[in-house]
Design a protein around this motif. Structure first.
Motif, PDB file in Angstrom:
ATOM      1  N   MET A   1      -2.831  26.823  25.118  1.00  0.00           N
ATOM      2  CA  MET A   1      -3.568  26.157  24.079  1.00  0.00           C
ATOM      3  C   MET A   1      -3.354  24.658  24.231  1.00  0.00           C
ATOM      4  N   GLY A   2      -4.380  23.897  24.090  1.00  0.00           N
ATOM      5  CA  GLY A   2      -4.278  22.445  24.128  1.00  0.00           C
ATOM      6  C   GLY A   2      -4.493  21.866  22.748  1.00  0.00           C
ATOM      7  N   ILE A   3      -3.782  20.816  22.461  1.00  0.00           N
ATOM      8  CA  ILE A   3      -3.929  20.116  21.177  1.00  0.00           C
ATOM      9  C   ILE A   3      -4.539  18.755  21.466  1.00  0.00           C
ATOM     10  N   ASP A   4      -5.659  18.488  20.848  1.00  0.00           N
ATOM     11  CA  ASP A   4      -6.316  17.197  21.041  1.00  0.00           C
ATOM     12  C   ASP A   4      -5.473  16.094  20.410  1.00  0.00           C
ATOM     13  N   CYS A   5      -5.516  14.926  21.004  1.00  0.00           N
ATOM     14  CA  CYS A   5      -4.735  13.809  20.477  1.00  0.00           C
ATOM     15  C   CYS A   5      -5.634  12.858  19.681  1.00  0.00           C
ATOM     16  N   ALA A   6      -4.996  11.975  18.976  1.00  0.00           N
ATOM     17  CA  ALA A   6      -5.716  10.955  18.216  1.00  0.00           C
ATOM     18  C   ALA A   6      -6.440  10.012  19.174  1.00  0.00           C
ATOM     19  N   ASP A   7      -7.423   9.316  18.672  1.00  0.00           N
ATOM     20  CA  ASP A   7      -8.209   8.386  19.483  1.00  0.00           C
ATOM     21  C   ASP A   7      -7.493   7.058  19.677  1.00  0.00           C
ATOM     22  N   GLY A   8      -7.762   6.433  20.804  1.00  0.00           N
ATOM     23  CA  GLY A   8      -7.325   5.063  21.062  1.00  0.00           C
ATOM     24  C   GLY A   8      -5.838   4.839  20.873  1.00  0.00           C
ATOM     25  N   THR A   9      -5.520   3.737  20.234  1.00  0.00           N
ATOM     26  CA  THR A   9      -4.112   3.376  20.050  1.00  0.00           C
ATOM     27  C   THR A   9      -3.420   4.237  18.994  1.00  0.00           C
ATOM     28  N   ASP A  10      -4.174   5.027  18.217  1.00  0.00           N
ATOM     29  CA  ASP A  10      -3.533   5.956  17.277  1.00  0.00           C
ATOM     30  C   ASP A  10      -2.675   6.978  18.025  1.00  0.00           C
TER      31      ASP A  10
END
Length: 183
Positions: free
Chosen positions: A1-10
């Motif tokens: 399972m993959g967990i998407d990360c926050a965008d950009g510098t977040d």
């Protein structure tokens, strides 16, 4: 399972276990400090997400793999140190250890990682990403490996000739990484 990360510098906040007030200058960013939300992120995975997955699917609850690249490698290493009985197989690919170098080194030194079965880490020789050059990535990973190899009985560190800092390059290395972790 993959967990998407926050965008950009977040992503720096989410995957940075410790706040870094100096990184904005190094990366030409606009905020005063980045990082500091990594502990909350890993606690969410351990206390909410993983129990949900273990309940819904047939899993090996005591043999969980965590892997990430760049800042994801940093937070995966942090997860192994914070929860070594849960994250027993870890891959830290092209890790941004330089983001919290002193802190991650100290955490590894202070952690009992004897239950971690396998720990994989690598770094490419062409890891340039913004103002962080390939030698910073290599030196940073070398320092972590020097500590980690004495903490995890099966620890592998590859310096990937020509390896660059992007998803396409990491994807090429993934079959060998998974082969090592599950062999």
């Amino acid at each position: 399972m993959g967990i998407d990360c926050a965008d950009g510098t977040d992503r720096l906040d989410e995957y940075g276990p410790w706040e870094n007030a100096d990184i904005a200058d190094k990366l030409n960013l606009d905020k005063n400090a980045y990082g500091g939300e990594g502990e909350k992120y890993i606690d969410y995975i351990v206390h909410e997400l993983k129990p949900l997955i273990d309940q819904k699917y047939r899993t090996q609850r005591n043999d969980t793999l965590m892997a990430g690249s760049s800042m994801g490698g940093l937070i995966s290493t942090y997860a192994a140190c914070a929860y070594p009985l849960i994250f027993t197989r870890v891959a830290s690919v092209s890790s941004a250890y330089w983001f919290s170098q002193q802190e991650i080194e100290e955490l590894i030194r202070d952690s009992d990682l004897s239950s971690v079965k396998k720990f994989y880490m690598d770094v490419g020789t062409k890891e340039d990403s913004g103002n962080v050059n390939n030698q910073m990535y290599i030196d940073s990973s070398d320092r972590v490996y020097e500590i980690m190899k004495d903490k995890v009985s099966d620890c592998r560190y590859d310096v990937v000739e020509g390896g660059i800092h992007n998803e396409a390059d990491w994807r090429k290395r993934l079959p060998e990484i998974l082969g090592y972790l599950f062999n």
